[in-house]
Design a protein around this motif. Structure first.
Motif, mmCIF file in Angstrom:
data_model
loop_
_atom_site.group_PDB
_atom_site.id
_atom_site.type_symbol
_atom_site.label_atom_id
_atom_site.label_comp_id
_atom_site.label_asym_id
_atom_site.label_seq_id
_atom_site.Cartn_x
_atom_site.Cartn_y
_atom_site.Cartn_z
ATOM 1 N N PHE B 138 0.809 -1.217 0.000
ATOM 2 C CA PHE B 138 0.000 0.000 0.000
ATOM 3 C C PHE B 138 0.842 1.267 0.000
ATOM 4 O O PHE B 138 0.304 2.357 -0.023
ATOM 5 N N GLN C 87 -26.542 10.027 -2.366
ATOM 6 C CA GLN C 87 -25.843 8.930 -1.721
ATOM 7 C C GLN C 87 -24.978 9.337 -0.555
ATOM 8 O O GLN C 87 -25.184 8.903 0.570
ATOM 9 N N PRO C 92 -24.444 3.073 1.204
ATOM 10 C CA PRO C 92 -23.631 1.851 1.357
ATOM 11 C C PRO C 92 -23.442 1.470 2.822
ATOM 12 O O PRO C 92 -23.485 0.286 3.165
ATOM 13 N N PHE C 134 -16.709 -5.921 -0.105
ATOM 14 C CA PHE C 134 -16.919 -5.709 -1.544
ATOM 15 C C PHE C 134 -17.654 -4.390 -1.817
ATOM 16 O O PHE C 134 -17.423 -3.748 -2.834
ATOM 17 N N LEU C 135 -18.562 -3.999 -0.904
ATOM 18 C CA LEU C 135 -19.255 -2.718 -1.055
ATOM 19 C C LEU C 135 -18.250 -1.581 -1.190
ATOM 20 O O LEU C 135 -18.388 -0.712 -2.057
ATOM 21 N N PHE C 138 -15.825 -2.020 -4.449
ATOM 22 C CA PHE C 138 -16.394 -1.692 -5.756
ATOM 23 C C PHE C 138 -16.957 -0.273 -5.812
ATOM 24 O O PHE C 138 -17.451 0.149 -6.846
ATOM 25 N N HIS C 139 -16.906 0.444 -4.685
ATOM 26 C CA HIS C 139 -17.360 1.825 -4.688
ATOM 27 C C HIS C 139 -16.414 2.657 -5.555
ATOM 28 O O HIS C 139 -15.218 2.420 -5.590
ATOM 29 N N ASP C 140 -16.982 3.619 -6.263
ATOM 30 C CA ASP C 140 -16.165 4.521 -7.089
ATOM 31 C C ASP C 140 -15.974 5.831 -6.317
ATOM 32 O O ASP C 140 -16.919 6.572 -6.111
ATOM 33 N N LYS C 142 -14.252 8.387 -7.153
ATOM 34 C CA LYS C 142 -13.867 9.494 -8.044
ATOM 35 C C LYS C 142 -12.458 10.011 -7.726
ATOM 36 O O LYS C 142 -11.506 9.232 -7.746
ATOM 37 N N HIS C 149 -8.065 5.283 -0.320
ATOM 38 C CA HIS C 149 -6.951 4.625 0.360
ATOM 39 C C HIS C 149 -7.355 4.187 1.763
ATOM 40 O O HIS C 149 -7.035 3.075 2.198
ATOM 41 N N HIS C 152 -9.561 1.208 1.483
ATOM 42 C CA HIS C 152 -8.815 0.029 1.030
ATOM 43 C C HIS C 152 -7.988 -0.569 2.160
ATOM 44 O O HIS C 152 -7.891 -1.789 2.294
ATOM 45 N N HIS D 149 -18.612 -2.976 -15.030
ATOM 46 C CA HIS D 149 -18.908 -2.966 -13.602
ATOM 47 C C HIS D 149 -19.971 -4.009 -13.253
ATOM 48 O O HIS D 149 -19.847 -4.724 -12.256
ATOM 49 N N LEU D 153 -19.283 -7.133 -10.758
ATOM 50 C CA LEU D 153 -20.074 -7.419 -9.563
ATOM 51 C C LEU D 153 -20.571 -8.859 -9.592
ATOM 52 O O LEU D 153 -20.515 -9.573 -8.591
ATOM 53 N N ILE D 156 -18.467 -11.730 -8.221
ATOM 54 C CA ILE D 156 -18.460 -12.089 -6.797
ATOM 55 C C ILE D 156 -19.293 -13.345 -6.593
ATOM 56 O O ILE D 156 -18.858 -14.301 -5.933
ATOM 57 N N HIS D 213 -20.630 7.921 -12.720
ATOM 58 C CA HIS D 213 -20.191 7.048 -11.641
ATOM 59 C C HIS D 213 -21.269 6.899 -10.579
ATOM 60 O O HIS D 213 -21.203 5.970 -9.774
ATOM 61 N N LYS D 216 -22.766 3.618 -11.198
ATOM 62 C CA LYS D 216 -21.884 2.558 -10.711
ATOM 63 C C LYS D 216 -22.098 2.312 -9.223
ATOM 64 O O LYS D 216 -22.255 1.173 -8.773
ATOM 65 N N ASN D 217 -22.111 3.410 -8.473
ATOM 66 C CA ASN D 217 -22.221 3.271 -7.033
ATOM 67 C C ASN D 217 -23.590 2.751 -6.610
ATOM 68 O O ASN D 217 -23.697 1.949 -5.678
ATOM 69 N N THR D 220 -23.651 -1.029 -7.325
ATOM 70 C CA THR D 220 -22.889 -1.810 -6.339
ATOM 71 C C THR D 220 -23.788 -2.160 -5.157
ATOM 72 O O THR D 220 -23.860 -3.319 -4.727
ATOM 73 N N MET D 221 -24.492 -1.132 -4.639
ATOM 74 C CA MET D 221 -25.405 -1.387 -3.526
ATOM 75 C C MET D 221 -26.517 -2.316 -3.946
ATOM 76 O O MET D 221 -26.905 -3.227 -3.205
ATOM 77 N N PHE D 224 -26.018 -5.945 -3.655
ATOM 78 C CA PHE D 224 -26.145 -6.511 -2.321
ATOM 79 C C PHE D 224 -27.585 -6.508 -1.847
ATOM 80 O O PHE D 224 -27.974 -7.333 -1.035
#
Lengths: 267, 267, 267, 267
Positions: B138, C87, C92, C134-135, C138-140, C142, C149, C152, D149, D153, D156, D213, D216-217, D220-221, D224
């Motif tokens: 990282f 959001q 999430p 995974f939520l 796979f979140h973006d 931007k 970071h 992650h 995307h 997903l 998984i 995006h 995308k987000n 992702t939700m 799930f």
């Protein structure tokens, strides 16, 4: 330029191993059956030692071929005139053969009088596969997007077989695992041939276009079509093994062992 | 600039551990053999406690060295003048030593009168390895593409050893795993030396060019050549162990255990 | 803006679970000891049912908090005026709580009269952790490089605990695994607090700069320093457990079980 | 354009399998209960053979549908006029069905008189899942970020089920694993429907914007949330199984087996 030949030779190395195992493992079980009660039959030992010797021998041949073919690096690693490394993908492939050579030597050591721990042969096979996989994974292909894609696809077969061999360190003589590994070697072998045809067409002309993503998508499918041809071979080998088993007697223990996994045949 | 020395010291830390284990595990089995029936020999316990103490001690030395060498951060973490962090790769390496220190302390706790659960020593070793691996994974190397590549290659050895130690939490005293872990530590140690030579040549001059992908590809192979030298050491250690085993008596149970894996010696 | 509070609440949810487990598992073993021969003690069952109820309750609280705090989405998902999704990371996180709620319900179902298979509680805990991991994976994010970071880094703790809980589906009551999972929950909890401090400083002002890679590198280390504080707590919990064990009698079977792993206590 | 229909058909294939398994595994255990002492009941065998036949049959149907629907490739792979591959995602989906066809054939072979090793059916199911997963992982979606995307997903669910089936090679008849696999198939099936609605809205109009995006987000939700609806179905199936179990007698052995995992029912 000898690159098609190099790729074909690599393909044959893996095809040979994979096909040999598809024959060997059924035979091994017949032999183990016939002299039941004697788990360490001389025949099987001899087969293993010969296999190890051949593997080491062909690996040595591969090392020499990668170096000494016309167009190869001829053992020169750094070109001090051009101030650059002499590589051409030959050196990584040589390194790959080197580890298969170690695996062959370990096969011999394990099954001869030195008698090292038995799991060692599978551990060094797993090592050779992991080394191959990481060698191509960490290689920088620059702009050769298609070459990179071809090797990345191959790494599915390589790492799959590596995991399989790692499992066998702990769980020897599991027929499904052994033949699954064999099938992945056949896949890897036929894929090396495919790489040769795509990148260095033997009938001359340039390789396929590196940039076209249509090529990438076709080859992804193509990889799995190769395996779709391998799977029947795999099923056939299993059927051979099955017939061998039926020919023997007292198979109840066997049945149990195979169907439940994670327990060793008692022969 | 002390960076070569730092890299060499880190290398020695791992080399020492790896070589010591290559000697220790064969000796351990001889000792266990000689006083069979007494599974918790005082000799082995003493060895484990000394090993833990030394590990913690050298880790402490490493922490101090990373901080206090000329050119090191001297415990300052943030430079309020320059409004930036003071790091220079010294702080992450210090953190790495910190977790090996914990692992050393756990070794002592497990084998002394406090007697924590025995798998704990391997768990904390695995933790130290995972922490090291993720620390460098990282890390943001900015434009230093070659430095990043060198540490990514090392992470093969680090995560490999981490998985190995994790398995040992559940399966202690599996010779192949223990010596495999030792071999990966030797690899890691010799790779730290390589990093020193590549990034901070001891004979002066700048490090290798970061941008040239030829360097990247050579070093990928080079990593596996290091291991190609380690593998014979590994086989030698196994042969030592084998001789030790043959010197003892009543080895049939042993044979079985080793070849089939996942079952513990009954001594 | 309520984001710091949200992050702190999330942190408390995981801290509470982790600390509770660090206390519960030693207590559980004392209870099991005292009425040996009676493997399904009422006390332990009650603890498990209460734990499940509380988990489901707090998860429900978390769902409501994410939605209804001032500044939250208040159950609106799509803003038809702005033609964009509403959001703000709240949805999430709500989804994350939802799966922990399922896990709590499963805990209750498993330990009450309905008596579903026992491994189910761990399976649904693993599910909740994988879903969370995974939520955020796979979140973006931007341009929010630092936010990405931070999440992650957290995924190390999340996926680590998920693997741990998955192993426990097959291997219940393995003390090291249970307390290791607890330690990763504490780590996750304290990291949520750290995220709050970094992105939404409670004393006002903007969060840390997203682009500076120095921040990234410091926070990587910082994550492991958090764990370096957690490890002693973990060792302390193990020592409690050890003391509890010594207080009981007939611990030989225990010793064996714990040190060799993969075998269940017979109580 | 038939893409919505194609996606819905794929969804139904997986939904059907998943729902069928959620019914089959509880029934299987009732049957095994009723004629205890006779582990290879004809009923169960018949069910397995019929399942395999149906799977192979529907896979063949899928292959034909992908090729022959209006707008499909009609078996043409390369358009020599346009000098490009004819693909449209139909060919990879056809390849996916092909491997499920193999899995169906293996099911039949394993349970009929040919009697290949029993773990083979799960191995080929795992293969089909891995092939599907890697096919979509290595596909190049060009600029279709949202399509990529959506398939990532889905992977998984695909790789999760693949790991589950791989475990079952070694550990058959583990209820939790079997029903967990079923739940992941239901998830995959419903996700294929979602893909259809997102990319090819059945009420006409273009698909959702690929670049935003926010989409995308949300998705992702959404993935799930699909699973959050599947989980109750899963718990219901387990409750059915539980009732079935309670209806039988002599369940103590059962209890043990299920709660401790990794041991087979003795029936």
């Amino acid at each position: 330029m000898p690159s098609f030949i190099g790729s074909a030779l690599r393909g044959n190395f893996f095809l040979m191993l994979g096909l040999w195992w598809s024959i060997k493992y059924p035979i091994k079980y017949i032999l183990l059956k016939l002299d039941s009660g004697n788990p360490h039959s001389h025949w099987i030992h001899s087969m293993d030692i010969i296999e190890g010797t051949m593997k080491a021998f062909f690996a040595l041949g591969g090392i020499l071929a990668e170096q000494l073919v016309p167009g190869g690096p001829h053992l020169s690693l750094y070109d001090s005139k051009a101030q650059d490394w002499v590589q051409l993908m030959s050196w990584p492939h040589m390194t790959m053969y080197l580890f298969y050579g170690f695996s062959g030597v370990a096969d011999v050591l394990v099954h001869t009088s030195l008698k090292l721990p038995v799991g060692l042969d599978r551990l060094l096979l797993a090592l050779a596969l992991f080394a191959e996989g990481f060698l191509f994974h960490f290689h920088d292909y620059k702009d050769a997007a298609l070459t990179e894609h071809l090797y990345h696809l191959m790494s599915i077969a390589v790492f799959g077989a590596a995991l399989c061999a790692s499992l066998e360190v702990f769980q020897r003589d599991h027929t499904l695992l052994e033949l699954f590994r064999a099938s992945l070697f056949i896949l890897q072998g036929s894929w090396f041939w495919q790489i040769g045809f795509v990148l260095y067409p033997p009938w001359g002309g340039p390789g396929w276009k590196q940039e076209e993503h249509g090529n990438k998508n076709f080859l992804t499918m193509c990889f799995f079509w190769h395996y779709a041809i391998v799977v029947p071979i795999y099923l056939l080998a299993l059927a051979c093994f099955r017939t061998a088993k039926l020919a023997g007697a007292g198979t109840e223990q066997w049945e149990l062992t195979l169907s439940r996994g994670f327990k060793l045949p008692t022969f």
